[in-house]
Design an enzyme around this catalytic site. Sequence first.
Site, PDB file in Angstrom:
ATOM      1  N   GLY A  17      -1.622  -4.134  -9.811  1.00  0.00           N
ATOM      2  CA  GLY A  17      -1.175  -3.650  -8.504  1.00  0.00           C
ATOM      3  C   GLY A  17      -1.533  -4.665  -7.433  1.00  0.00           C
ATOM      4  O   GLY A  17      -2.710  -4.851  -7.108  1.00  0.00           O
ATOM      5  N   GLY A  19       0.045  -4.867  -4.239  1.00  0.00           N
ATOM      6  CA  GLY A  19       0.719  -4.498  -2.990  1.00  0.00           C
ATOM      7  C   GLY A  19      -0.202  -4.757  -1.815  1.00  0.00           C
ATOM      8  O   GLY A  19      -0.928  -5.765  -1.778  1.00  0.00           O
ATOM      9  N   GLY A  22      -3.936  -4.353  -2.993  1.00  0.00           N
ATOM     10  CA  GLY A  22      -4.146  -5.333  -4.063  1.00  0.00           C
ATOM     11  C   GLY A  22      -4.130  -6.767  -3.536  1.00  0.00           C
ATOM     12  O   GLY A  22      -4.992  -7.579  -3.886  1.00  0.00           O
ATOM     13  N   LYS A  64       0.769 -15.582  -5.693  1.00  0.00           N
ATOM     14  CA  LYS A  64       2.013 -14.786  -5.638  1.00  0.00           C
ATOM     15  C   LYS A  64       3.131 -15.496  -6.391  1.00  0.00           C
ATOM     16  O   LYS A  64       3.835 -14.891  -7.200  1.00  0.00           O
ATOM     17  CB  LYS A  64       2.443 -14.577  -4.187  1.00  0.00           C
ATOM     18  CG  LYS A  64       1.805 -13.375  -3.570  1.00  0.00           C
ATOM     19  CD  LYS A  64       2.394 -13.036  -2.223  1.00  0.00           C
ATOM     20  CE  LYS A  64       1.471 -12.045  -1.555  1.00  0.00           C
ATOM     21  NZ  LYS A  64       1.527 -11.970  -0.163  1.00  0.00           N
ATOM     22  N   GLU A 150     -15.150   4.351  -4.903  1.00  0.00           N
ATOM     23  CA  GLU A 150     -15.517   4.555  -3.485  1.00  0.00           C
ATOM     24  C   GLU A 150     -14.291   4.617  -2.580  1.00  0.00           C
ATOM     25  O   GLU A 150     -14.213   5.443  -1.666  1.00  0.00           O
ATOM     26  CB  GLU A 150     -16.454   3.432  -3.024  1.00  0.00           C
ATOM     27  CG  GLU A 150     -16.895   3.529  -1.564  1.00  0.00           C
ATOM     28  CD  GLU A 150     -17.609   4.839  -1.248  1.00  0.00           C
ATOM     29  OE1 GLU A 150     -16.952   5.735  -0.691  1.00  0.00           O
ATOM     30  OE2 GLU A 150     -18.803   4.972  -1.563  1.00  0.00           O
ATOM     31  N   GLY A 212       0.170   0.324   7.428  1.00  0.00           N
ATOM     32  CA  GLY A 212      -0.357   0.339   6.057  1.00  0.00           C
ATOM     33  C   GLY A 212      -1.313   1.489   5.778  1.00  0.00           C
ATOM     34  O   GLY A 212      -2.085   1.438   4.830  1.00  0.00           O
ATOM     35  N   GLU A 215       0.438   6.527   2.205  1.00  0.00           N
ATOM     36  CA  GLU A 215       0.658   6.326   0.773  1.00  0.00           C
ATOM     37  C   GLU A 215       1.999   5.614   0.604  1.00  0.00           C
ATOM     38  O   GLU A 215       2.820   5.592   1.532  1.00  0.00           O
ATOM     39  CB  GLU A 215       0.688   7.691   0.061  1.00  0.00           C
ATOM     40  CG  GLU A 215      -0.648   8.403   0.050  1.00  0.00           C
ATOM     41  CD  GLU A 215      -1.730   7.542  -0.584  1.00  0.00           C
ATOM     42  OE1 GLU A 215      -1.643   7.239  -1.778  1.00  0.00           O
ATOM     43  OE2 GLU A 215      -2.666   7.161   0.129  1.00  0.00           O
ATOM     44  N   ASP A 226      -2.547  14.203  -0.236  1.00  0.00           N
ATOM     45  CA  ASP A 226      -3.563  13.147  -0.217  1.00  0.00           C
ATOM     46  C   ASP A 226      -4.938  13.722   0.158  1.00  0.00           C
ATOM     47  O   ASP A 226      -5.951  13.383  -0.467  1.00  0.00           O
ATOM     48  CB  ASP A 226      -3.142  12.050   0.778  1.00  0.00           C
ATOM     49  CG  ASP A 226      -4.158  10.935   0.837  1.00  0.00           C
ATOM     50  OD1 ASP A 226      -4.219  10.149  -0.126  1.00  0.00           O
ATOM     51  OD2 ASP A 226      -4.923  10.876   1.821  1.00  0.00           O
ATOM     52  N   LYS A 230      -8.415  14.124  -2.138  1.00  0.00           N
ATOM     53  CA  LYS A 230      -9.763  13.683  -1.723  1.00  0.00           C
ATOM     54  C   LYS A 230     -10.758  14.833  -1.824  1.00  0.00           C
ATOM     55  O   LYS A 230     -11.907  14.639  -2.243  1.00  0.00           O
ATOM     56  CB  LYS A 230      -9.711  13.124  -0.294  1.00  0.00           C
ATOM     57  CG  LYS A 230      -8.994  11.777  -0.252  1.00  0.00           C
ATOM     58  CD  LYS A 230      -8.627  11.378   1.155  1.00  0.00           C
ATOM     59  CE  LYS A 230      -7.993   9.996   1.163  1.00  0.00           C
ATOM     60  NZ  LYS A 230      -7.255   9.712   2.377  1.00  0.00           N
ATOM     61  N   GLY A 353      -6.029   1.499   5.671  1.00  0.00           N
ATOM     62  CA  GLY A 353      -5.684   0.132   6.046  1.00  0.00           C
ATOM     63  C   GLY A 353      -6.144  -0.824   4.956  1.00  0.00           C
ATOM     64  O   GLY A 353      -7.124  -0.558   4.242  1.00  0.00           O
TER      65      GLY A 353
HETATM   66  N1  LIG Z   1      -3.318   1.876   2.090  1.00  0.00           N
HETATM   67  C1  LIG Z   1      -4.496   2.447   2.315  1.00  0.00           C
HETATM   68  O1  LIG Z   1      -4.995   2.504   3.439  1.00  0.00           O
HETATM   69  C2  LIG Z   1      -5.255   3.046   1.185  1.00  0.00           C
HETATM   70  C3  LIG Z   1      -4.749   3.084  -0.085  1.00  0.00           C
HETATM   71  N2  LIG Z   1      -5.455   3.651  -1.086  1.00  0.00           N
HETATM   72  C4  LIG Z   1      -4.890   3.659  -2.417  1.00  0.00           C
HETATM   73  O2  LIG Z   1      -4.719   2.312  -2.850  1.00  0.00           O
HETATM   74  C5  LIG Z   1      -3.655   2.245  -3.780  1.00  0.00           C
HETATM   75  C6  LIG Z   1      -2.694   1.146  -3.355  1.00  0.00           C
HETATM   76  O3  LIG Z   1      -2.169   1.466  -2.083  1.00  0.00           O
HETATM   77  P1  LIG Z   1      -1.251   0.428  -1.292  1.00  0.00           P
HETATM   78  O4  LIG Z   1      -1.677  -0.949  -1.609  1.00  0.00           O
HETATM   79  O5  LIG Z   1      -1.236   0.894   0.106  1.00  0.00           O
HETATM   80  O6  LIG Z   1       0.172   0.728  -1.962  1.00  0.00           O
HETATM   81  P2  LIG Z   1       1.356  -0.326  -2.268  1.00  0.00           P
HETATM   82  O7  LIG Z   1       2.568   0.487  -2.558  1.00  0.00           O
HETATM   83  O8  LIG Z   1       1.416  -1.359  -1.187  1.00  0.00           O
HETATM   84  O9  LIG Z   1       0.858  -1.056  -3.587  1.00  0.00           O
HETATM   85  C7  LIG Z   1       0.867  -0.472  -4.850  1.00  0.00           C
HETATM   86  C8  LIG Z   1       1.390  -1.519  -5.800  1.00  0.00           C
HETATM   87  O10 LIG Z   1       1.221  -1.099  -7.139  1.00  0.00           O
HETATM   88  C9  LIG Z   1       2.320  -1.607  -7.869  1.00  0.00           C
HETATM   89  N3  LIG Z   1       2.448  -0.889  -9.141  1.00  0.00           N
HETATM   90  C10 LIG Z   1       2.829   0.385  -9.360  1.00  0.00           C
HETATM   91  N4  LIG Z   1       2.791   0.667 -10.680  1.00  0.00           N
HETATM   92  C11 LIG Z   1       2.370  -0.465 -11.299  1.00  0.00           C
HETATM   93  C12 LIG Z   1       2.115  -0.816 -12.658  1.00  0.00           C
HETATM   94  N5  LIG Z   1       2.292   0.071 -13.649  1.00  0.00           N
HETATM   95  N6  LIG Z   1       1.688  -2.068 -12.934  1.00  0.00           N
HETATM   96  C13 LIG Z   1       1.503  -2.968 -11.946  1.00  0.00           C
HETATM   97  N7  LIG Z   1       1.729  -2.698 -10.633  1.00  0.00           N
HETATM   98  C14 LIG Z   1       2.147  -1.461 -10.320  1.00  0.00           C
HETATM   99  C15 LIG Z   1       3.493  -1.392  -6.939  1.00  0.00           C
HETATM  100  O11 LIG Z   1       4.554  -2.216  -7.273  1.00  0.00           O
HETATM  101  P3  LIG Z   1       6.059  -1.756  -6.897  1.00  0.00           P
HETATM  102  O12 LIG Z   1       6.072  -1.625  -5.410  1.00  0.00           O
HETATM  103  O13 LIG Z   1       6.870  -2.862  -7.417  1.00  0.00           O
HETATM  104  O14 LIG Z   1       6.254  -0.440  -7.599  1.00  0.00           O
HETATM  105  C16 LIG Z   1       2.875  -1.787  -5.604  1.00  0.00           C
HETATM  106  O15 LIG Z   1       3.038  -3.159  -5.326  1.00  0.00           O
HETATM  107  C17 LIG Z   1      -3.032   3.645  -3.812  1.00  0.00           C
HETATM  108  O16 LIG Z   1      -3.527   4.347  -4.921  1.00  0.00           O
HETATM  109  C18 LIG Z   1      -3.516   4.281  -2.509  1.00  0.00           C
HETATM  110  O17 LIG Z   1      -3.623   5.680  -2.585  1.00  0.00           O
HETATM  111  C19 LIG Z   1      -6.707   4.163  -0.912  1.00  0.00           C
HETATM  112  C20 LIG Z   1      -7.290   4.135   0.319  1.00  0.00           C
HETATM  113  C21 LIG Z   1      -6.596   3.609   1.478  1.00  0.00           C
HETATM  114  N1  LIG Z   2      -2.837   7.432   2.862  1.00  0.00           N
HETATM  115  C1  LIG Z   2      -4.253   7.533   2.842  1.00  0.00           C
HETATM  116  C2  LIG Z   2      -4.833   6.200   2.496  1.00  0.00           C
HETATM  117  C3  LIG Z   2      -6.241   6.287   2.116  1.00  0.00           C
HETATM  118  O1  LIG Z   2      -6.631   7.006   1.206  1.00  0.00           O
HETATM  119  C4  LIG Z   2      -4.769   7.949   4.199  1.00  0.00           C
HETATM  120  O2  LIG Z   2      -3.979   7.901   5.130  1.00  0.00           O
HETATM  121  O3  LIG Z   2      -5.931   8.353   4.315  1.00  0.00           O
HETATM  122 NA    NA Z   3     -15.021   5.400   0.669  1.00  0.00          NA
END
Ligand SMILES: NC(=O)C1=CN([C@@H]2O[C@H](COP(=O)(O)OP(=O)(O)OC[C@H]3O[C@@H](n4cnc5c(N)ncnc54)[C@H](OP(=O)(O)O)[C@@H]3O)[C@@H](O)[C@H]2O)C=CC1
Ligand SMILES: N[C@@H](CC=O)C(=O)O
Ligand code: NA
Length: 369
Positions: A17, A19, A22, A64, A150, A212, A215, A226, A230, A353
């Site tokens: 992952g 995104g 990640g 990338k 965490e 950002g 979800e 969500d 939690k 974020g």
């Molecule tokens: N954004 C935030 O503030 C927070 C996020 N989180 C959690 O962090 C995680 C990531 O969030 P975020 O980065 O915002 O989301 P994104 O959608 O930006 O990133 C998730 C990435 O995972 C990729 N992906 C999905 N399935 C697979 C797989 N099987 N193998 C490899 N890659 C895969 C997706 O690719 P594709 O798009 O091509 O499907 C995408 O690029 C989530 O679980 C979210 O709940 C937790 C706390 C805060």
């Molecule tokens: N979408 C979630 C991201 C963190 O977990 C939020 O807004 O709190």
């Molecule tokens: Na935390």
Amino acid sequence: MAAIASTAKTFRVAVVGVGLVGGEFIKQLLAFPAPSPFRLVSLSSSKSTLFQPDGLSVSATSWKDELAGSGRKPDLQALLRELSALVKPGQEVVLVDNTSSNDVAALYPQFLKFGVNVITPNKKAFSSELALYEQILAASLESGARFLNEATVGAGLPIISTLKDLVATGDKITKIEGVFSGTMSYIFNEFSTGKEGGPSFSSVVSVAREKGYTEPHPADDLNGADVARKLTIVSRFIPSLRSALPNGYQSVSTKSLVPAELEGINSGDEFIKRLPEFDAHFDRMRADAAAEGKVLRFAGVVDVQAGIIKADLEKYSVTHPFSTALGGSDNIIMFHTERYGARPLVVQGAGAGAAVTAMGVLSDLLKLV
Ligand SMILES: NC(=O)C1=CN([C@@H]2O[C@H](COP(=O)(O)OP(=O)(O)OC[C@H]3O[C@@H](n4cnc5c(N)ncnc54)[C@H](OP(=O)(O)O)[C@@H]3O)[C@@H](O)[C@H]2O)C=CC1
Ligand SMILES: N[C@@H](CC=O)C(=O)O
Ligand code: NA
């Protein structure tokens, strides 16, 4: 970033992952000061993968392109075999799951069983059926590999570590309450200030997504799922509530803000495009609250004594801390415990974020070291 004392162990890290979170995690990991105990051995997006057991030759600017041009499709079973084969004395292996995928989450028991540590901000595995959670606990206990999550609650804020410390030292949690969603916090901090009028609901949701905070699909925030996830995650760290939610977040009583007409829209873009149709409905809710001198806030509670786990949109006086103390994507979590008595232990700060979430993931990695 501060260097850490050198350790004999190396930590081979595979990132699934790449995104928003990640990508930021990789940036923070590659910026780790020398001598770094970490070797980035694998990167996987949903389209391609890279694997090199001794460490990938990638930089913050090249990864990338290297990943996109790898020519190898991602394969979770192959990754499981490859990472398991790397587990040896003096060499830790870590899967960092930065997806929101159920498929990756379902494999945690396998990774753990073969000695691969799991670190993730992905809430799915810990907030779904109790059976999966128990398999994770059992696999971790069997092999000694750890799972650290965490960033699943409050992003980088020390919520899980605080809760674990309270429980492990014998304190009794009586209630945990607060604003658990960065998205909901941002939306209502901007939308509902206790005054008449203001920006439209759809416009603040759209900005939360651009920042950002949401979800991958913003409906997963607005429907309360969500926050319910939690609340499930924190409940399972409280001994008396460990088995309280056999079906996970679906058993949590939650208010959905998603208009019925928009339920079932799979595309986040389409959802955002149609949301303005419902602005008048949210305007009325804001006006009702303002007429009472109140603001709208989406809060959650785990009341251990009363056995209540729920999340709802509520009206709070403009003088309440949920109105006065919160800004941006702030979460505020109050731990009421026997030891803390009438004045709860409070953790507050940005709860969503990329930067703060990736920091929470990296801090878990450092806990292994
Ligand atoms: N954004 C935030 O503030 C927070 C996020 N989180 C959690 O962090 C995680 C990531 O969030 P975020 O980065 O915002 O989301 P994104 O959608 O930006 O990133 C998730 C990435 O995972 C990729 N992906 C999905 N399935 C697979 C797989 N099987 N193998 C490899 N890659 C895969 C997706 O690719 P594709 O798009 O091509 O499907 C995408 O690029 C989530 O679980 C979210 O709940 C937790 C706390 C805060
Ligand atoms: N979408 C979630 C991201 C963190 O977990 C939020 O807004 O709190
Ligand atoms: Na935390």
